[in-house]
Design a protein around this motif. Structure first.
Motif, PDB file in Angstrom:
ATOM      1  N   GLN A 195       0.830  -1.208   0.000  1.00 18.64           N
ATOM      2  CA  GLN A 195       0.000   0.000   0.000  1.00 18.64           C
ATOM      3  C   GLN A 195       0.866   1.260   0.000  1.00 18.64           C
ATOM      4  N   ALA A 196       1.955   1.227   0.785  1.00 22.93           N
ATOM      5  CA  ALA A 196       2.843   2.388   0.843  1.00 22.93           C
ATOM      6  C   ALA A 196       3.521   2.601  -0.507  1.00 22.93           C
ATOM      7  N   ALA A 197       3.908   1.516  -1.122  1.00 21.63           N
ATOM      8  CA  ALA A 197       4.623   1.632  -2.392  1.00 21.63           C
ATOM      9  C   ALA A 197       3.695   2.013  -3.540  1.00 21.63           C
ATOM     10  N   LEU A 198       2.509   1.417  -3.551  1.00 19.11           N
ATOM     11  CA  LEU A 198       1.612   1.618  -4.696  1.00 19.11           C
ATOM     12  C   LEU A 198       0.582   2.728  -4.471  1.00 19.11           C
ATOM     13  N   GLY A 199       0.437   3.152  -3.190  1.00 18.10           N
ATOM     14  CA  GLY A 199      -0.593   4.150  -2.872  1.00 18.10           C
ATOM     15  C   GLY A 199      -1.910   3.482  -2.549  1.00 18.10           C
ATOM     16  N   THR A 200      -2.728   4.132  -1.756  1.00 18.48           N
ATOM     17  CA  THR A 200      -4.031   3.559  -1.394  1.00 18.48           C
ATOM     18  C   THR A 200      -4.923   4.663  -0.844  1.00 18.48           C
ATOM     19  N   ARG A 201      -6.117   4.301  -0.465  1.00 21.85           N
ATOM     20  CA  ARG A 201      -7.003   5.230   0.243  1.00 21.85           C
ATOM     21  C   ARG A 201      -7.342   4.606   1.588  1.00 21.85           C
ATOM     22  N   ILE A 202      -7.278   5.402   2.637  1.00 25.19           N
ATOM     23  CA  ILE A 202      -7.610   4.885   3.966  1.00 25.19           C
ATOM     24  C   ILE A 202      -8.776   5.673   4.559  1.00 25.19           C
ATOM     25  N   THR A 203      -9.497   5.039   5.478  1.00 22.90           N
ATOM     26  CA  THR A 203     -10.602   5.701   6.163  1.00 22.90           C
ATOM     27  C   THR A 203     -10.092   6.214   7.503  1.00 22.90           C
ATOM     28  N   VAL A 204     -10.207   7.512   7.708  1.00 21.12           N
ATOM     29  CA  VAL A 204      -9.701   8.116   8.945  1.00 21.12           C
ATOM     30  C   VAL A 204     -10.880   8.627   9.773  1.00 21.12           C
ATOM     31  N   PRO A 205     -10.978   8.200  11.022  1.00 17.38           N
ATOM     32  CA  PRO A 205     -12.062   8.727  11.858  1.00 17.38           C
ATOM     33  C   PRO A 205     -11.731  10.164  12.263  1.00 17.38           C
ATOM     34  N   THR A 206     -12.665  11.083  12.040  1.00 21.57           N
ATOM     35  CA  THR A 206     -12.487  12.456  12.519  1.00 21.57           C
ATOM     36  C   THR A 206     -13.676  12.758  13.434  1.00 21.57           C
ATOM     37  N   VAL A 207     -13.616  13.879  14.135  1.00 23.38           N
ATOM     38  CA  VAL A 207     -14.732  14.205  15.027  1.00 23.38           C
ATOM     39  C   VAL A 207     -15.966  14.619  14.231  1.00 23.38           C
ATOM     40  N   ASP A 208     -15.790  14.834  12.922  1.00 32.20           N
ATOM     41  CA  ASP A 208     -16.942  15.168  12.075  1.00 32.20           C
ATOM     42  C   ASP A 208     -17.369  13.974  11.236  1.00 32.20           C
ATOM     43  N   GLY A 209     -16.902  12.782  11.588  1.00 34.53           N
ATOM     44  CA  GLY A 209     -17.255  11.588  10.830  1.00 34.53           C
ATOM     45  C   GLY A 209     -16.043  11.062  10.063  1.00 34.53           C
ATOM     46  N   ASP A 210     -16.211   9.882   9.464  1.00 31.37           N
ATOM     47  CA  ASP A 210     -15.093   9.264   8.751  1.00 31.37           C
ATOM     48  C   ASP A 210     -14.718  10.061   7.515  1.00 31.37           C
ATOM     49  N   GLU A 211     -13.435  10.069   7.209  1.00 35.62           N
ATOM     50  CA  GLU A 211     -12.964  10.785   6.026  1.00 35.62           C
ATOM     51  C   GLU A 211     -12.075   9.852   5.215  1.00 35.62           C
ATOM     52  N   ASP A 212     -12.222   9.940   3.897  1.00 30.96           N
ATOM     53  CA  ASP A 212     -11.460   9.126   2.961  1.00 30.96           C
ATOM     54  C   ASP A 212     -10.186   9.903   2.615  1.00 30.96           C
ATOM     55  N   VAL A 213      -9.036   9.306   2.903  1.00 35.16           N
ATOM     56  CA  VAL A 213      -7.778  10.043   2.714  1.00 35.16           C
ATOM     57  C   VAL A 213      -6.836   9.265   1.801  1.00 35.16           C
ATOM     58  N   GLU A 214      -6.202   9.982   0.891  1.00 30.00           N
ATOM     59  CA  GLU A 214      -5.286   9.340  -0.042  1.00 30.00           C
ATOM     60  C   GLU A 214      -3.889   9.201   0.547  1.00 30.00           C
ATOM     61  N   VAL A 215      -3.340   7.974   0.440  1.00 26.25           N
ATOM     62  CA  VAL A 215      -1.932   7.753   0.763  1.00 26.25           C
ATOM     63  C   VAL A 215      -1.231   7.628  -0.589  1.00 26.25           C
TER      64      VAL A 215
END
Ligand code: ZN
Ligand code: ZN
Length: 371
Positions: free
Chosen positions: A275-295
């Motif tokens: 995932q680190a080498a090829l890139g991915t998207r992760i779900t990050v919990p925030t206080v305003d709800g989950d957020e989709d973040v690009e690695v």
């Protein structure tokens, strides 16, 4: 809290009044309402209110918090200890008028005790702010006697031992001159008045226990250990004494995934080597709800991804919010399936990287080679 008046109204100044105007209004009112000079029954309460208003409006940070969030926020002073704020009337008065009234502390009704309420809130509630209803037992003014402690249709009498002064002065002549020893009057315990026929409801205390329910506004950005001070919501004093404050001590339940440092939030994200080498998207919990973040492809271990403005609001600066920091951890697998091992060996071979050959790899390759 219906009786709580706006601090600007209390001091009789307009919102937006200058510091000098606020100070002038306070000095004038404090002199007018000081319980040692003003015998009006409501003077102690009024004087306390004036002091409280000035405490907040003369402190730039608390004033700003009050302007934005009202009384609750202005009282939420994390820098002040539990007994923070200010002392009795005398302390304020001394500070302003050079201690001229230190000797004049007699015959004053005792103030009620401060109360502490421990309130646990969720992590997200602390960040976003909330409202909570709390219920607690408190001593309130006795309804039968109106707080005087005297049976209805009777009245407290002036203490004959101290003539209402609340203190006894002993004057002695010594070699060094006259010595004056002042002690609290034992008969009236310094109150200057005695109840001959006590109220039957409160046995002369002037107060009874009751359960009180309050709605408390928790400002956004509050943190573990902060206290919200609600003036005059503590115990009422005996026999008509002024009320103490209620301190709501905030406890915050930790978040399962987010860590907080002041206004900053921290999230530790695990990704695989691929995932680190090829890139991915992760779900990050925030206080305003989950957020989709690009690695991004080629992300290195320890890389920080920052979500600006997704942290904790400043308690005293509205519109200002910290960030959410995502730290990317690249997890190296400690156990591999046969297929995974082959693929990694292939990867190493492709990069001409020497790798260890222990474990099952060589045997399996031998077996494959021997058919
Ligand atoms: Zn009573
Ligand atoms: Zn007395």
């Amino acid at each position: 809290m219906a009786s709580e008046r706006d601090y600007y109204t209390v001091l009789g100044v307009a919102r937006g009044a200058t510091d000098a105007e606020i100070k002038r209004a306070y000095r004038r009112l404090a002199q007018q309402w000081h319980p040692d000079v003003n015998t009006d029954k409501g003077a102690p309460e009024r004087f306390k209110e004036i002091n409280e208003a000035y405490q907040v409006l003369s402190d730039p940070q608390r004033k700003q918090a009050y302007d934005m969030f009202g009384r609750t926020a202005a009282g939420a002073d994390p820098d002040a200890g539990f007994a923070g704020g200010f002392g009795g009337f005398g302390d304020i008065f001394d500070a302003f008028f050079g201690g001229a009234t230190t000797a004049a502390r007699r015959g004053r009704p005792q103030a009620g005790a401060d109360l502490r309420y421990d309130l646990r809130i969720a992590f997200v509630e602390a960040v976003r702010g909330t409202e909570k209803e709390i219920e607690f037992p408190v001593l309130v003014r006795c309804e039968t006697c109106g707080g005087s402690g005297a049976k209805p249709d009777t009245a407290p009498i002036t203490c004959p031992q101290c003539n209402g002064r609340g203190e006894i002065r002993n004057v002695r002549q010594t070699m060094l001159g006259q010595m004056v020893n002042v002690t609290t009057c034992p008969r009236c315990r310094g109150e200057g008045r005695i109840i001959e026929t006590p109220c039957e409801t409160c046995t002369g205390e002037g107060r009874t226990e009751r359960r009180r329910t309050l709605r408390v506004t928790i400002p956004p950005g509050i943190d573990e250990g902060h206290q919200i001070r609600l003036s005059s919501e503590g115990e009422v004093g005996p026999r008509g004494g002024p009320s103490g404050s209620l301190y709501v001590a905030i406890h915050v339940t930790p978040h399962p995934a987010l860590r907080r440092e002041g206004t900053e939030l921290i999230y530790e994200a695990d990704v695989s080597i691929a995932q680190a080498a090829l890139g991915t998207r992760i779900t990050v919990p925030t206080v305003d709800g989950d957020e989709d973040v690009e690695v991004k492809p080629g992300t290195q271990p320890g890389t920080e991804i920052r979500l600006r403005g997704k942290g904790v609001p400043h308690l005293r600066r509205s519109g200002s919010r910290g960030d959410l920091h995502i730290f990317v951890h690249v997890v190296v697998p400690s156990k591999l399936s046969k297929k995974q091992r082959e693929l990694l060996e292939e990867l190493a071979h492709e990069g001409k990287e020497p790798v260890s050959d222990n474990g099952t790899g060589i045997r399996e390759r031998l077996r494959d080679a021997l058919g």
